[in-house]
Design a protein around this motif. Structure first.
Motif, short mmCIF file in Angstrom:
data_model
loop_
_atom_site.label_atom_id
_atom_site.label_comp_id
_atom_site.label_asym_id
_atom_site.label_seq_id
_atom_site.Cartn_x
_atom_site.Cartn_y
_atom_site.Cartn_z
N TRP A 71 0.82 -1.22 0.00
CA TRP A 71 0.00 0.00 0.00
C TRP A 71 0.85 1.26 0.00
O TRP A 71 0.55 2.24 -0.69
CB TRP A 71 -0.94 -0.01 1.21
CG TRP A 71 -1.68 1.27 1.39
CD1 TRP A 71 -1.44 2.23 2.33
CD2 TRP A 71 -2.77 1.76 0.60
NE1 TRP A 71 -2.32 3.28 2.17
CE2 TRP A 71 -3.14 3.01 1.12
CE3 TRP A 71 -3.46 1.25 -0.51
CZ2 TRP A 71 -4.18 3.77 0.58
CZ3 TRP A 71 -4.49 2.02 -1.05
CH2 TRP A 71 -4.84 3.26 -0.50
N TYR A 117 -5.39 -6.58 -5.14
CA TYR A 117 -5.81 -6.88 -3.77
C TYR A 117 -5.57 -8.33 -3.38
O TYR A 117 -6.41 -8.96 -2.73
CB TYR A 117 -7.27 -6.44 -3.52
CG TYR A 117 -7.37 -5.62 -2.24
CD1 TYR A 117 -6.50 -4.55 -2.02
CD2 TYR A 117 -8.27 -5.93 -1.24
CE1 TYR A 117 -6.54 -3.82 -0.85
CE2 TYR A 117 -8.34 -5.19 -0.07
CZ TYR A 117 -7.45 -4.12 0.12
OH TYR A 117 -7.49 -3.40 1.27
N GLY A 118 -4.40 -8.83 -3.79
CA GLY A 118 -4.02 -10.13 -3.26
C GLY A 118 -4.39 -11.29 -4.16
O GLY A 118 -5.22 -12.13 -3.78
N VAL A 158 -14.09 -1.30 -9.25
CA VAL A 158 -14.71 -2.13 -8.20
C VAL A 158 -13.70 -2.60 -7.16
O VAL A 158 -14.01 -2.67 -5.98
CB VAL A 158 -15.49 -3.32 -8.80
CG1 VAL A 158 -14.56 -4.35 -9.45
CG2 VAL A 158 -16.34 -3.99 -7.73
N MET A 159 -12.46 -2.90 -7.60
CA MET A 159 -11.48 -3.37 -6.62
C MET A 159 -11.20 -2.30 -5.57
O MET A 159 -11.17 -2.56 -4.37
CB MET A 159 -10.19 -3.80 -7.32
CG MET A 159 -10.37 -5.09 -8.13
SD MET A 159 -8.85 -5.63 -8.91
CE MET A 159 -7.91 -6.13 -7.46
N SER A 160 -10.98 -1.08 -6.06
CA SER A 160 -10.72 0.01 -5.12
C SER A 160 -11.95 0.31 -4.28
O SER A 160 -11.85 0.58 -3.08
CB SER A 160 -10.29 1.27 -5.87
OG SER A 160 -9.00 1.08 -6.38
N ARG A 190 -12.24 -2.12 -1.56
CA ARG A 190 -11.20 -1.83 -0.56
C ARG A 190 -11.64 -0.67 0.34
O ARG A 190 -11.53 -0.74 1.57
CB ARG A 190 -9.87 -1.47 -1.24
CG ARG A 190 -8.88 -0.80 -0.28
CD ARG A 190 -7.53 -0.49 -0.92
NE ARG A 190 -7.58 0.32 -2.13
CZ ARG A 190 -7.76 1.65 -2.16
NH1 ARG A 190 -7.93 2.32 -1.04
NH2 ARG A 190 -7.77 2.28 -3.31
N GLN A 217 -14.46 -1.75 2.60
CA GLN A 217 -13.98 -2.63 3.68
C GLN A 217 -13.21 -1.84 4.73
O GLN A 217 -13.34 -2.11 5.94
CB GLN A 217 -13.08 -3.73 3.08
CG GLN A 217 -12.46 -4.63 4.13
CD GLN A 217 -11.79 -5.86 3.52
OE1 GLN A 217 -12.45 -6.67 2.87
NE2 GLN A 217 -10.50 -5.99 3.72
N THR A 218 -12.43 -0.87 4.29
CA THR A 218 -11.66 -0.08 5.24
C THR A 218 -12.59 0.69 6.17
O THR A 218 -12.34 0.80 7.37
CB THR A 218 -10.73 0.90 4.48
OG1 THR A 218 -9.91 0.13 3.60
CG2 THR A 218 -9.84 1.67 5.44
N ASN A 269 -7.65 -12.28 -2.17
CA ASN A 269 -7.67 -12.73 -0.79
C ASN A 269 -7.47 -11.64 0.27
O ASN A 269 -7.46 -11.94 1.46
CB ASN A 269 -6.73 -13.92 -0.57
CG ASN A 269 -5.29 -13.55 -0.86
OD1 ASN A 269 -4.91 -12.40 -0.73
ND2 ASN A 269 -4.50 -14.53 -1.26
N MET A 270 -7.37 -10.39 -0.13
CA MET A 270 -7.28 -9.34 0.89
C MET A 270 -8.65 -8.80 1.30
O MET A 270 -8.77 -8.00 2.22
CB MET A 270 -6.38 -8.19 0.42
CG MET A 270 -4.90 -8.61 0.37
SD MET A 270 -3.84 -7.43 -0.49
CE MET A 270 -3.80 -6.08 0.67
N ASN A 278 -4.25 -4.81 6.13
CA ASN A 278 -4.01 -4.67 4.69
C ASN A 278 -3.18 -3.46 4.29
O ASN A 278 -2.82 -3.32 3.12
CB ASN A 278 -5.34 -4.57 3.91
CG ASN A 278 -6.05 -5.90 3.83
OD1 ASN A 278 -5.46 -6.94 4.10
ND2 ASN A 278 -7.31 -5.87 3.45
N HIS A 279 -2.88 -2.55 5.20
CA HIS A 279 -2.26 -1.29 4.79
C HIS A 279 -0.85 -1.08 5.32
O HIS A 279 -0.02 -0.51 4.61
CB HIS A 279 -3.15 -0.11 5.20
CG HIS A 279 -4.35 0.06 4.32
ND1 HIS A 279 -5.47 -0.72 4.46
CD2 HIS A 279 -4.60 0.88 3.27
CE1 HIS A 279 -6.37 -0.37 3.53
NE2 HIS A 279 -5.86 0.59 2.79
#
Lengths: 426, 157
Positions: free
Chosen positions: A134, A172-173, B26-28, B31, B34-35, B67-68, B137-138
């Motif tokens: 990140w 994202y993994g 969508v991925m961001s 994220r 979720q954050t 998987n994150m 995750n960060h």
């Protein structure tokens, strides 16, 4: 060192400065001059591709494909949208070089991508950054902002009609997204499952448009080559293996880290730069190009030079330049068990041989490691690996098979000992 | 369902892609969601999908493939430890044992007080700094030792 003078450090020269990743450091040392020159002097794209071919720059992400040739596949005259994509989804176990380019030299990557945009006729680029780093994503976003404000990205660059915009996309993994077509699917907002090839990305890439995808280090090498010429880059390395390259040295060495050395440097020299084997122990084995590359015994590695051709001749791959060093205390069954678990975990599940075979191999190696091995297991492992390799859409299947085959080839006696005695010989 | 700040962050991601390719964000967007919310409950995934004008199932596919993303509840602090080969060579196994013993949970589990979730991760692309883990995750924590792990856990309330 700087970009102005030809030096053996192509991508890591900024590390000598206090603010290595800043625009000020980059520009003060010749940064963005190559881009300015090709754009304002309207240097023909063909001439730059010719320089890349002369340079013998080969893809730094793992496959080692000649970059000039890849660029020549792009239908540059196609009038519609075209894209340039950078693969910074660095998740091959052992590899951590692109992370340092993003942290310490992001502008050289931005300049390389802008030059690629100019040559290939792309007005937009994306840099796909590995999910777990990140901080590098934020650093790269900040560098993009700096470059836009300074007029190195955007519309009508340097007062010409050349326009180029660049964005970061955060993964994202998913290891599989390092595969170029899975990466494109991922940018499109889908599961990262590789596409059949052909069609290749040059004709059907991002959003179905012509696209060129290169690795971070590959694209970051481009400004150096444009600045100093393909011949100078070639002469840094050796024929067919132009340039210097970042090697990520990990595992049992005294100073793990990235070392940029000319291609053709003896492995022994690289090992010495990394401080030699930890605790004065004996070198047992090396995976020279990331976890997917076949393992080699230390004695064979000590006779190799670090370039695509020498490592291929020794029976492995230079890959991404990720050198995993293992000393005499390593149990090769346990090491392979861990790698096999990784491929099992990361298979995207699309192709049956890979989805089923990676789990099958892991379970066999797991039982050997845990004293449950059977006499027929080694043959079975080779058979399953052979059933995966070459039978899948993408190279993850081969990447899962090659470690198994090479560990058995070079360290088969350790596996046999495990099976027979239900314990480790190390 | 999401804060104005999160929606603004999603809008900034949408702006990176061609107007007809909002799904690329969508991925961001997941994220960011979720954050803010801690984990991706089904209603949240559907909300993100609707916001981006894509089918909910396509957003589910993304949320469950990478998987994150957490599609099950996790503790306030998710610790993901890399145990892949380069990290294992540098002692990730001992760090894993220490974390499990200290937290009293295994990989994939959450402490009863909801403070910690422990996960086993795959290569994070920083093997030269092994062993290492990722917090929520960060934030990456490198060159781990049992002492550094204790320090980190003490800081995370």
């Amino acid at each position: 060192m700087s970009l102005l003078k030809p030096t053996p450090k192509v991508c890591s020269w900024t590390r000598e400065f206090d603010n290595p990743g800043s625009l000020a450091t980059y520009v003060a040392n010749g940064g963005y001059q190559a881009l300015r020159r090709v754009v304002t002097e309207k240097v023909p794209g063909d001439a730059i591709i010719a320089e890349l071919k002369t340079s013998a720059l080969r893809g730094r992400g793992g496959a080692g494909f000649p970059t000039g040739l890849k660029w020549s596949f792009m239908p540059r005259a196609f009038a519609g949208d075209k894209y340039i994509v950078c693969n910074s989804d660095e998740g091959e176990p052992g590899t951590f070089k692109d992370r340092d380019i993003l942290r310490y030299n992001p502008h050289q990557l931005i300049e390389g991508m802008a030059i690629a945009g100019y040559v290939l006729g792309a007005r937009v680029g994306y840099n796909y950054i590995h999910g777990e780093i990140w901080d590098c994503y934020e650093i790269f976003e900040a560098a993009l902002k700096e470059a836009r404000e300074a007029g190195y990205l955007g519309d009508n660059l340097f007062g010409t009609d050349f326009c180029f915009q660049l964005h970061a996309h955060h993964g994202y993994g998913a290891y599989i997204c390092g595969e170029e077509t899975a990466l494109l699917e991922s940018i499109e907002g889908k599961k990262g499952q590789p596409r059949f090839k052909p069609p290749f990305p040059a004709s059907f890439g991002l959003y179905g448009k012509p696209t060129t995808i290169n690795n971070t280090e590959t694209l970051a090498s481009v400004p150096w080559i444009v600045q100093h010429g393909g011949q100078a880059f070639l002469e840094l390395g050796k024929p067919n293996n132009g340039g210097a390259k970042l090697f990520s040295v990990s595992g049992h060495v005294n100073r793990p880290g990235n070392y940029e050395v000319p291609l053709g440097t003896p492995f022994a020299e690289l090992l010495a730069m990394a401080g030699g084997v930890r605790n004065g122990r004996k070198l047992k084995a090396v995976i020279p190009g990331g976890s997917s590359a076949p393992v080699l015994p230390g004695s064979i590695m000590m006779d190799c030079t670090m370039d695509f051709d020498s490592i291929a001749k020794a029976g492995s791959m230079l890959g991404s330049g990720a050198v995993i060093v293992m000393d005499e205390t390593v149990c090769m069954v346990r090491a392979l068990e861990r790698l096999s678990y990784f491929y099992f975990e990361e298979s995207c599940g699309q192709c049956t041989p890979c989805r089923e075979g990676t789990g099958w191999m892991y379970r066999i190696i797991h039982r050997i490691e845990h004293g449950q091995g059977r006499a027929e297991d080694l043959d079975l492992l080779n058979s399953v690996a052979g059933g995966i390799g070459g039978h899948t859409i993408c190279a993850l299947g081969d990447a899962a098979a090659m470690p198994v085959q090479s560990f058995l080839k070079h360290f088969g006696d350790e596996f046999a000992y495990h099976v027979e005695h239900k314990r480790c010989m190390v | 369902m999401l804060s104005p700040e999160s929606l603004a962050a999603i809008d900034a991601e949408v702006a990176k892609y061609p107007a007809e390719q909002k799904q690329s964000a969508v991925m961001s967007a997941l994220r960011i969601a979720q954050t803010e919310k801690g984990w991706l409950r089904p209603e949240l995934i559907e909300y993100v999908a609707e916001y981006l004008g894509m089918p909910a199932i396509a957003a589910y596919e993304v949320a469950t493939f990478y998987n994150m993303y957490d599609t099950q509840p996790v503790g306030r602090h998710k610790i993901t430890l890399c145990t892949n080969l380069p990290c294992a060579l540098m002692g990730a196994g001992e760090i894993a044992d220490h974390l499990k013993q200290k937290l009293g949970i295994d990989f994939g589990e959450t402490t009863e007080d909801g403070r910690f979730t422990l996960k086993e991760g795959e290569c994070m692309g920083a093997c030269g700094d092994a062993p290492l883990c990722l917090h929520n995750n960060h934030a990456m924590h490198t060159h781990l030792t049992p002492e550094k792990v204790d320090e980190l856990l003490d800081k995370l309330k």
